[in-house]
Design a protein around this motif. Structure first.
Motif, PDB file in Angstrom:
ATOM      1  N   LYS A  43       0.807  -1.222   0.118  1.00 41.44           N
ATOM      2  CA  LYS A  43      -0.107  -0.024   0.133  1.00 41.44           C
ATOM      3  C   LYS A  43       0.819   1.317  -0.152  1.00 41.44           C
ATOM      4  O   LYS A  43       1.957   1.438   0.747  1.00 41.44           O
ATOM      5  CB  LYS A  43      -1.004  -0.263   1.363  1.00 41.44           C
ATOM      6  CG  LYS A  43      -1.942   1.343   1.492  1.00 41.44           C
ATOM      7  CD  LYS A  43      -2.631   0.957   2.693  1.00 41.44           C
ATOM      8  CE  LYS A  43      -3.394   2.325   2.526  1.00 41.44           C
ATOM      9  NZ  LYS A  43      -4.266   2.406   3.995  1.00 41.44           N
ATOM     10  N   GLU A  44       0.743   2.148  -0.978  1.00 45.68           N
ATOM     11  CA  GLU A  44       1.476   3.349  -0.997  1.00 45.68           C
ATOM     12  C   GLU A  44       1.312   4.386   0.032  1.00 45.68           C
ATOM     13  O   GLU A  44       0.135   4.865   0.043  1.00 45.68           O
ATOM     14  CB  GLU A  44       1.227   3.944  -2.358  1.00 45.68           C
ATOM     15  CG  GLU A  44       2.071   5.266  -2.723  1.00 45.68           C
ATOM     16  CD  GLU A  44       2.123   5.602  -4.090  1.00 45.68           C
ATOM     17  OE1 GLU A  44       1.979   6.903  -4.174  1.00 45.68           O
ATOM     18  OE2 GLU A  44       2.168   4.689  -5.105  1.00 45.68           O
ATOM     19  N   VAL A  45       1.848   4.481   1.044  1.00 48.87           N
ATOM     20  CA  VAL A  45       1.841   5.731   2.016  1.00 48.87           C
ATOM     21  C   VAL A  45       3.371   6.165   2.070  1.00 48.87           C
ATOM     22  O   VAL A  45       4.085   5.655   2.171  1.00 48.87           O
ATOM     23  CB  VAL A  45       1.483   4.891   3.524  1.00 48.87           C
ATOM     24  CG1 VAL A  45       1.569   5.815   4.676  1.00 48.87           C
ATOM     25  CG2 VAL A  45      -0.054   4.202   3.272  1.00 48.87           C
ATOM     26  N   ASP A  46       3.167   7.700   1.932  1.00 47.86           N
ATOM     27  CA  ASP A  46       4.688   8.293   2.048  1.00 47.86           C
ATOM     28  C   ASP A  46       5.449   8.082   3.257  1.00 47.86           C
ATOM     29  O   ASP A  46       6.575   7.741   3.066  1.00 47.86           O
ATOM     30  CB  ASP A  46       4.115   9.838   1.500  1.00 47.86           C
ATOM     31  CG  ASP A  46       5.341  10.571   1.864  1.00 47.86           C
ATOM     32  OD1 ASP A  46       6.540  10.280   1.649  1.00 47.86           O
ATOM     33  OD2 ASP A  46       5.132  11.972   1.545  1.00 47.86           O
ATOM     34  N   TYR A  47       5.030   8.255   4.399  1.00 44.50           N
ATOM     35  CA  TYR A  47       5.740   8.466   5.479  1.00 44.50           C
ATOM     36  C   TYR A  47       5.319   7.128   6.476  1.00 44.50           C
ATOM     37  O   TYR A  47       4.228   6.790   6.523  1.00 44.50           O
ATOM     38  CB  TYR A  47       5.098   9.635   6.194  1.00 44.50           C
ATOM     39  CG  TYR A  47       5.882  10.069   7.531  1.00 44.50           C
ATOM     40  CD1 TYR A  47       7.440  10.046   7.641  1.00 44.50           C
ATOM     41  CD2 TYR A  47       5.211  10.712   8.586  1.00 44.50           C
ATOM     42  CE1 TYR A  47       7.989  10.450   8.684  1.00 44.50           C
ATOM     43  CE2 TYR A  47       5.832  10.827   9.794  1.00 44.50           C
ATOM     44  CZ  TYR A  47       7.361  10.992   9.884  1.00 44.50           C
ATOM     45  OH  TYR A  47       7.934  11.089  10.935  1.00 44.50           O
ATOM     46  N   LEU A  48       6.499   6.571   6.991  1.00 43.61           N
ATOM     47  CA  LEU A  48       6.403   5.359   7.581  1.00 43.61           C
ATOM     48  C   LEU A  48       5.314   5.513   8.963  1.00 43.61           C
ATOM     49  O   LEU A  48       4.551   4.750   9.077  1.00 43.61           O
ATOM     50  CB  LEU A  48       8.025   4.960   8.148  1.00 43.61           C
ATOM     51  CG  LEU A  48       7.974   3.719   8.874  1.00 43.61           C
ATOM     52  CD1 LEU A  48       7.833   2.504   8.115  1.00 43.61           C
ATOM     53  CD2 LEU A  48       9.047   3.759  10.015  1.00 43.61           C
ATOM     54  N   PHE A  49       5.578   6.735   9.358  1.00 47.14           N
ATOM     55  CA  PHE A  49       4.572   6.940  10.599  1.00 47.14           C
ATOM     56  C   PHE A  49       3.317   7.200  10.428  1.00 47.14           C
ATOM     57  O   PHE A  49       2.538   7.387  11.388  1.00 47.14           O
ATOM     58  CB  PHE A  49       5.438   7.742  11.876  1.00 47.14           C
ATOM     59  CG  PHE A  49       6.632   7.093  12.210  1.00 47.14           C
ATOM     60  CD1 PHE A  49       6.664   5.809  12.944  1.00 47.14           C
ATOM     61  CD2 PHE A  49       7.791   7.923  12.055  1.00 47.14           C
ATOM     62  CE1 PHE A  49       7.919   5.275  13.220  1.00 47.14           C
ATOM     63  CE2 PHE A  49       9.186   7.314  12.360  1.00 47.14           C
ATOM     64  CZ  PHE A  49       9.166   6.005  13.156  1.00 47.14           C
ATOM     65  N   ASP A  50       2.845   7.448   9.182  1.00 47.33           N
ATOM     66  CA  ASP A  50       1.626   7.476   8.747  1.00 47.33           C
ATOM     67  C   ASP A  50       0.863   6.175   8.493  1.00 47.33           C
ATOM     68  O   ASP A  50      -0.377   6.034   8.279  1.00 47.33           O
ATOM     69  CB  ASP A  50       1.461   8.484   7.411  1.00 47.33           C
ATOM     70  CG  ASP A  50       1.740   9.892   7.882  1.00 47.33           C
ATOM     71  OD1 ASP A  50       1.695  10.414   9.110  1.00 47.33           O
ATOM     72  OD2 ASP A  50       1.895  10.624   6.786  1.00 47.33           O
ATOM     73  N   LEU A  51       1.726   4.867   8.624  1.00 43.41           N
ATOM     74  CA  LEU A  51       0.869   3.888   8.178  1.00 43.41           C
ATOM     75  C   LEU A  51       0.045   3.431   9.456  1.00 43.41           C
ATOM     76  O   LEU A  51       0.377   3.853  10.618  1.00 43.41           O
ATOM     77  CB  LEU A  51       1.995   2.660   8.218  1.00 43.41           C
ATOM     78  CG  LEU A  51       3.007   2.632   6.929  1.00 43.41           C
ATOM     79  CD1 LEU A  51       4.016   1.610   7.266  1.00 43.41           C
ATOM     80  CD2 LEU A  51       2.334   2.448   5.667  1.00 43.41           C
ATOM     81  N   ASP A  52      -1.043   2.809   9.310  1.00 44.06           N
ATOM     82  CA  ASP A  52      -1.789   2.337  10.523  1.00 44.06           C
ATOM     83  C   ASP A  52      -1.054   1.335  11.201  1.00 44.06           C
ATOM     84  O   ASP A  52      -0.102   0.917  10.791  1.00 44.06           O
ATOM     85  CB  ASP A  52      -3.135   2.066  10.210  1.00 44.06           C
ATOM     86  CG  ASP A  52      -3.476   0.912   9.444  1.00 44.06           C
ATOM     87  OD1 ASP A  52      -2.425  -0.481   9.743  1.00 44.06           O
ATOM     88  OD2 ASP A  52      -4.130   0.532   8.124  1.00 44.06           O
ATOM     89  N   ASP A  53      -1.569   1.236  12.689  1.00 40.75           N
ATOM     90  CA  ASP A  53      -0.810   0.334  13.445  1.00 40.75           C
ATOM     91  C   ASP A  53      -0.578  -1.065  13.149  1.00 40.75           C
ATOM     92  O   ASP A  53       0.588  -1.763  13.009  1.00 40.75           O
ATOM     93  CB  ASP A  53      -1.340   0.264  14.775  1.00 40.75           C
ATOM     94  CG  ASP A  53      -1.271   1.715  15.463  1.00 40.75           C
ATOM     95  OD1 ASP A  53      -0.549   2.518  15.155  1.00 40.75           O
ATOM     96  OD2 ASP A  53      -2.188   1.754  16.749  1.00 40.75           O
ATOM     97  N   GLU A  54      -1.667  -1.676  12.410  1.00 40.42           N
ATOM     98  CA  GLU A  54      -1.529  -2.996  11.817  1.00 40.42           C
ATOM     99  C   GLU A  54      -0.503  -3.145  10.622  1.00 40.42           C
ATOM    100  O   GLU A  54       0.394  -4.014  10.606  1.00 40.42           O
ATOM    101  CB  GLU A  54      -2.831  -3.506  11.309  1.00 40.42           C
ATOM    102  CG  GLU A  54      -2.957  -5.035  11.155  1.00 40.42           C
ATOM    103  CD  GLU A  54      -4.113  -5.377  10.426  1.00 40.42           C
ATOM    104  OE1 GLU A  54      -4.411  -6.312   9.928  1.00 40.42           O
ATOM    105  OE2 GLU A  54      -5.134  -4.710  10.962  1.00 40.42           O
ATOM    106  N   LEU A  55      -0.505  -2.184   9.762  1.00 48.23           N
ATOM    107  CA  LEU A  55       0.446  -2.235   8.586  1.00 48.23           C
ATOM    108  C   LEU A  55       1.910  -2.010   9.007  1.00 48.23           C
ATOM    109  O   LEU A  55       3.008  -2.447   8.772  1.00 48.23           O
ATOM    110  CB  LEU A  55      -0.098  -1.284   7.460  1.00 48.23           C
ATOM    111  CG  LEU A  55       0.331  -1.254   6.144  1.00 48.23           C
ATOM    112  CD1 LEU A  55       0.016  -2.924   5.429  1.00 48.23           C
ATOM    113  CD2 LEU A  55      -0.044  -0.554   5.185  1.00 48.23           C
TER     114      LEU A  55
END
Length: 132
Positions: A43-55
């Motif tokens: 899943k494309e998410v720019d910033y590591l710490f914007d990932l939801d907790d599960e991902l």
């Protein structure tokens, strides 16, 4: 769409070492060391710490599994971990075989390997992961 999303979609080839439904690990083509691996969520998410907790936690666990195989495949003292996140706007973790702290210096010149060498390294890491 980032270059990593294009790799996930199969639009750009990569030297894959491990893959699940949610995560992908592949060789960095401008590595600091032989076996330098990038671990990403599909899943494309720019910033590591914007990932939801599960991902986020799943990515860390996947990186740990890949690092275990990487250490078996590439002789080294440790597998270094780095998260920089400025080069590609897609969360990713660098796993780098290292023997000294200077091996994690991203300012030093990158190594160059032939496609055959990269494929052989990817195969070695995949084989080590299969033997887990």
């Amino acid at each position: 769409m980032t270059i990593f999303s294009k790799i996930v979609a199969g639009e750009i080839p990569a030297y894959k070492v491990a893959e699940t439904i949610d995560y992908l690990a592949f060789l960095d083509i401008s590595p600091l060391a032989e076996g330098h691996v990038l671990v990403i969520p599909k899943k494309e998410v720019d910033y590591l710490f914007d990932l939801d907790d599960e991902l986020y936690t799943g990515l860390q666990i996947f990186a740990k599994i890949v690092a275990t195989g990487l250490r078996k495949a590439i002789p080294c003292k440790r597998i270094g971990v780095a998260v920089i996140g400025l080069e590609v706007p897609h969360a990713h973790i660098h796993l780098i075989p290292m023997n000294s702290v200077s091996d994690l210096n991203f300012s030093r010149p990158k190594l160059s390997f032939t496609p055959e060498q990269l494929q052989a390294t990817a195969d070695k890491i995949r084989d080590a992961l299969r033997s887990e």
